[in-house]
Motif scaffolding. Structure first.
Motif, PDB file in Angstrom:
ATOM      1  N   HIS A 198      -6.222  -5.285  -7.778  1.00  0.00           N
ATOM      2  CA  HIS A 198      -6.183  -4.576  -6.485  1.00  0.00           C
ATOM      3  C   HIS A 198      -5.294  -3.323  -6.547  1.00  0.00           C
ATOM      4  O   HIS A 198      -4.531  -3.049  -5.628  1.00  0.00           O
ATOM      5  N   PRO A 232       0.824  -1.209   0.000  1.00  0.00           N
ATOM      6  CA  PRO A 232       0.000   0.000   0.000  1.00  0.00           C
ATOM      7  C   PRO A 232       0.858   1.260   0.000  1.00  0.00           C
ATOM      8  O   PRO A 232       1.903   1.331   0.648  1.00  0.00           O
ATOM      9  N   THR A 243      -1.327  -5.079  -2.530  1.00  0.00           N
ATOM     10  CA  THR A 243      -1.498  -5.936  -1.358  1.00  0.00           C
ATOM     11  C   THR A 243      -2.305  -5.282  -0.246  1.00  0.00           C
ATOM     12  O   THR A 243      -2.357  -5.799   0.866  1.00  0.00           O
ATOM     13  N   GLY A 244      -2.947  -4.151  -0.525  1.00  0.00           N
ATOM     14  CA  GLY A 244      -3.774  -3.501   0.480  1.00  0.00           C
ATOM     15  C   GLY A 244      -5.143  -4.139   0.598  1.00  0.00           C
ATOM     16  O   GLY A 244      -5.490  -5.082  -0.130  1.00  0.00           O
ATOM     17  N   GLN A 245      -5.935  -3.631   1.526  1.00  0.00           N
ATOM     18  CA  GLN A 245      -7.290  -4.132   1.721  1.00  0.00           C
ATOM     19  C   GLN A 245      -8.229  -3.672   0.611  1.00  0.00           C
ATOM     20  O   GLN A 245      -9.233  -4.313   0.332  1.00  0.00           O
ATOM     21  N   ASP A 246      -7.890  -2.559  -0.037  1.00  0.00           N
ATOM     22  CA  ASP A 246      -8.742  -1.982  -1.071  1.00  0.00           C
ATOM     23  C   ASP A 246      -7.858  -1.526  -2.230  1.00  0.00           C
ATOM     24  O   ASP A 246      -6.679  -1.203  -2.029  1.00  0.00           O
ATOM     25  N   ASP A 256      -5.846   1.587  -1.884  1.00  0.00           N
ATOM     26  CA  ASP A 256      -4.693   1.625  -0.982  1.00  0.00           C
ATOM     27  C   ASP A 256      -3.373   1.702  -1.745  1.00  0.00           C
ATOM     28  O   ASP A 256      -2.367   2.155  -1.200  1.00  0.00           O
TER      29      ASP A 256
END
Length: 664
Positions: free
Chosen positions: A446, A388, A409-412, A415
């Motif tokens: 992502h 992120p 590799t973030g949640q959203d 990111d």
């Protein structure tokens, strides 16, 4: 492309069946981090880093401590198919990620391949193997990862006890930070895995030890220094050393499976786990099936066992002392012991889905540096995992570097942002692109791609400012966002008569003028497309500008999506036909079907461009809905019969049957 007159306003800111079912849900198990302190009278590793999962490419357990184990991260990726290349790169001074493709037979029989510090040696798919030879780590070697390999067949007939040969699968003396993961070791000349002489910070996970006498030995020292995590390994058809641990400071064994032990009548040297000397050993939630002496300890050792299952076992099950608490060093999650046989037999050993991952910025300072590390002609997927953050830089994936997965590799997806601000006036349309993908078989997921050039603040002749341009074939975007104004997303091909295919799914695209354009066959499915207002009450822009080759039946398909807008009603076109350079053979094909349209869409949504009539293009709709989905004489509707031949599969299949949508 032709400049639209006027400026846009600034953008607003139970039984076995149940056990097996449970196993299938455990793929994301084993969170690993650290809490607490080590015992004051023993070596004290640092605390572990953040959590990892079963399929992570990051080491866990003791290999994750004291700075961690990264192998060849930061170095070039190479693929080897012969002994000379493997030996060259493995022994090099600089870091390398070495992919072993296919079977490499080592000569002379039983010879060593020396692996130096800062190396990752990893099998390609589940078929990479080293035959008749040993990987050898000399004293002082540090930071090595060996994954996803089969190492086999250096056994000399008649030498069951390994007294005349020393042909191990892997041998290391006085090394540190090593991760041995998802390998298969079988039928070697002496030990399968020998980790000796004060080696430290080692994790051995998800390996298979088969068809052998002395499987896995640790120690051969009077010092008590070695720290080792041993988890989810399958010892099958082995006799002893499963493992034998001699004078380990800490030996943490969990979720291992011992089965089909060799029985030759030996009352002593047929056993499972043995804590020897002054070893402190903790065994948790393992499974022993038909094992003689499942776990035993010398009187000078300490062994704690909890939660394991013993089935049809005989002999010693020693447990005394307090040993240590693994949670003082790292966090971990145990799988149920009852699930271990099914889980370990399925997930141990080489796996097709394990591949090379390059981390940005942990291992490579920029996304471009990671791309540059991928070898030309790359035939096996390499994942570039982007942490992120906001990366203000351009990225170019050249045609020579196919099979790359670019993954946030973030949640959203918001990111992880790759952004730059170049307009076409400073480098041409192509030069303005924040990211360019010329290679085939590239996937991005992502992530957010952005060109944040402010077209309202600068007076320039050309306002094109691409967030993304592709010319490669078989390009996939999943859970991505494309942010810009004019010409946000260009999906193209190397030349007019070359067909390239792009699949965009579960994504977000925004812009104002011709912001989805080009000649590639492009499917946008289950996505949100935002028509940005430029402040006009009559004409805020055009969603598409296809330039499909007339010989290509399929251009753009927007399906099962939602178009939204902050523009006034009746102020946006669905598209216009782009003929680059006046090329008459570029005849746009666009189908919008099963998609919600907003009131901003004009009742006559298709329009001419540069003297070419939209009526000569191939513009159609099918079963759209919402306030902008009128059916008028200026809105050609596709027939039910034709619609059956204009599906996602029809657009993407080509001659090779490409079906990226089938992965979901």
């Amino acid at each position: 492309m032709t400049q639209l007159q006027g400026k846009r306003l600034p953008r607003p800111g139970a039984g076995q069946g149940r056990v097996l079912a449970a196993v299938l849900g455990l793929v994301a198990a084993l969170g690993l981090g650290a809490v607490g302190q080590a015992r004051a009278d023993t070596p004290s590793p640092e605390k572990a880093p953040a959590a990892a999962s079963r399929w992570t490419d990051q080491p866990h357990g003791f290999a994750s401590l004291a700075g961690g184990t990264t192998g060849g991260a930061g170095g070039k990726v190479v693929t080897v198919t012969d002994q000379a290349s493997l030996a060259k790169y493995a022994a090099a001074e600089e870091p390398y990620v070495i992919r072993v493709s296919g079977s490499i037979a080592v000569e002379p029989f039983g010879s060593d391949i020396v692996v130096a510090s800062n190396k990752t040696v990893i099998g390609v798919g589940d078929t990479g193997e080293i035959v008749h030879g040993e990987l050898h780590l000399n004293p002082g070697t540090s930071n090595v990862i060996i994954r996803n390999l089969t190492i086999r067949d250096s056994y000399v007939e008649g030498d069951w006890d390994g007294k005349t040969t020393d042909f191990d699968a892997i041998q290391m003396d006085t090394v540190d930070h090593v991760w041995i993961d998802h390998n298969r070791f079988t039928h070697m000349g002496d030990g399968l895995l020998d980790i000796r002489k004060d080696s430290r910070y080692i994790t051995v996970s998800y390996n298979q030890f088969t068809n052998h006498n002395k499987a896995f030995g640790i120690g051969w020292t009077t010092n008590v220094l070695t720290e080792m995590t041993i988890d989810h390994n399958w010892f099958n058809g082995t006799k002893q050393r499963n493992p034998s641990a001699d004078n380990l400071a800490y030996a943490h064994l969990y979720n291992n499976y011992l089965s089909s032990q060799v029985k030759d009548g030996d009352p002593v040297w047929t056993y499972g786990n043995w804590a020897r000397g002054k070893t402190r050993m903790v065994i948790e939630n393992s499974y022993y099936d038909g094992v003689q002496h499942p776990y035993q300890a010398d009187a000078t050792a300490e062994l704690v066992q909890r939660g394991s299952i013993l089935r049809n076992t005989t002999g010693r099950t020693d447990a005394w002392g307090t040993a240590f608490d693994p949670h003082e060093f790292y966090d971990y999650r145990l799988d149920p012991a009852a699930a271990v046989p099914a889980l370990v037999t399925r997930f141990s050993g080489p796996q097709q889905r394990i591949g090379v991952t390059l981390h940005v910025p942990a291992d490579y300072p920029t996304v471009q540096a990671a791309v540059d590390a991928v070898p030309d002609g790359n035939a096996v997927p390499v994942t570039i995992a982007v942490a992120p953050g906001t990366y203000r830089a351009k990225v170019y994936i050249p045609a020579t570097k196919p099979n790359i997965v670019l993954q946030g590799t973030g949640q959203d997806r918001s990111d992880t942002v790759i952004v730059y601000d170049t307009p076409a006036a400073y480098g041409g349309s192509t030069g303005s692109a924040t990211v360019r993908i010329a290679a085939n078989d590239v996937t991005a997921r992502h992530l957010t791609f952005s060109n944040d050039f402010d077209e309202a603040a600068v007076e320039l002749n050309g306002e094109q400012a691409l967030a993304m341009k592709t010319t490669g074939d078989r390009i996939v975007f999943e859970d991505t966002a494309f942010l810009g104004n004019q010409d946000t997303l260009m999906t193209d091909s190397p030349k007019l008569t070359t067909v390239s295919r792009v699949y965009v799914r579960d994504s977000y695209i925004e812009g104002d003028v011709d912001f989805v354009y080009g000649r590639a066959t492009t499917v946008i499915e289950r996505s949100v497309i935002k028509l940005l207002s430029r402040g006009s009450t009559t004409n805020n822009g055009y969603m598409t500008a296809a330039s499909t080759w007339t010989g290509n039946l399929y251009g753009f398909l927007i399906t099962r999506s939602k178009v939204v807008s902050d523009a006034p009603d009746q102020s946006f076109h669905l598209g216009r036909p782009w003929h680059p350079g006046g090329e008459p053979e570029a005849v746009a094909q666009v189908l919008i079907r099963d998609t919600e349209l907003p009131a901003a869409v004009k009742s006559a949504p298709w329009t001419d461009m540069s003297g070419f009539s939209w009526k000569d293009a191939r513009f159609t709709e099918y079963r759209n809905y919402g306030p902008g989905a009128e059916v008028t004489a200026d809105r050609p509707q596709m027939s039910d019969e034709d619609a059956r031949a204009h599906t996602v599969a029809d657009y993407l299949a080509g001659s090779d049957g490409w079906a990226p949508y089938a992965r979901h």
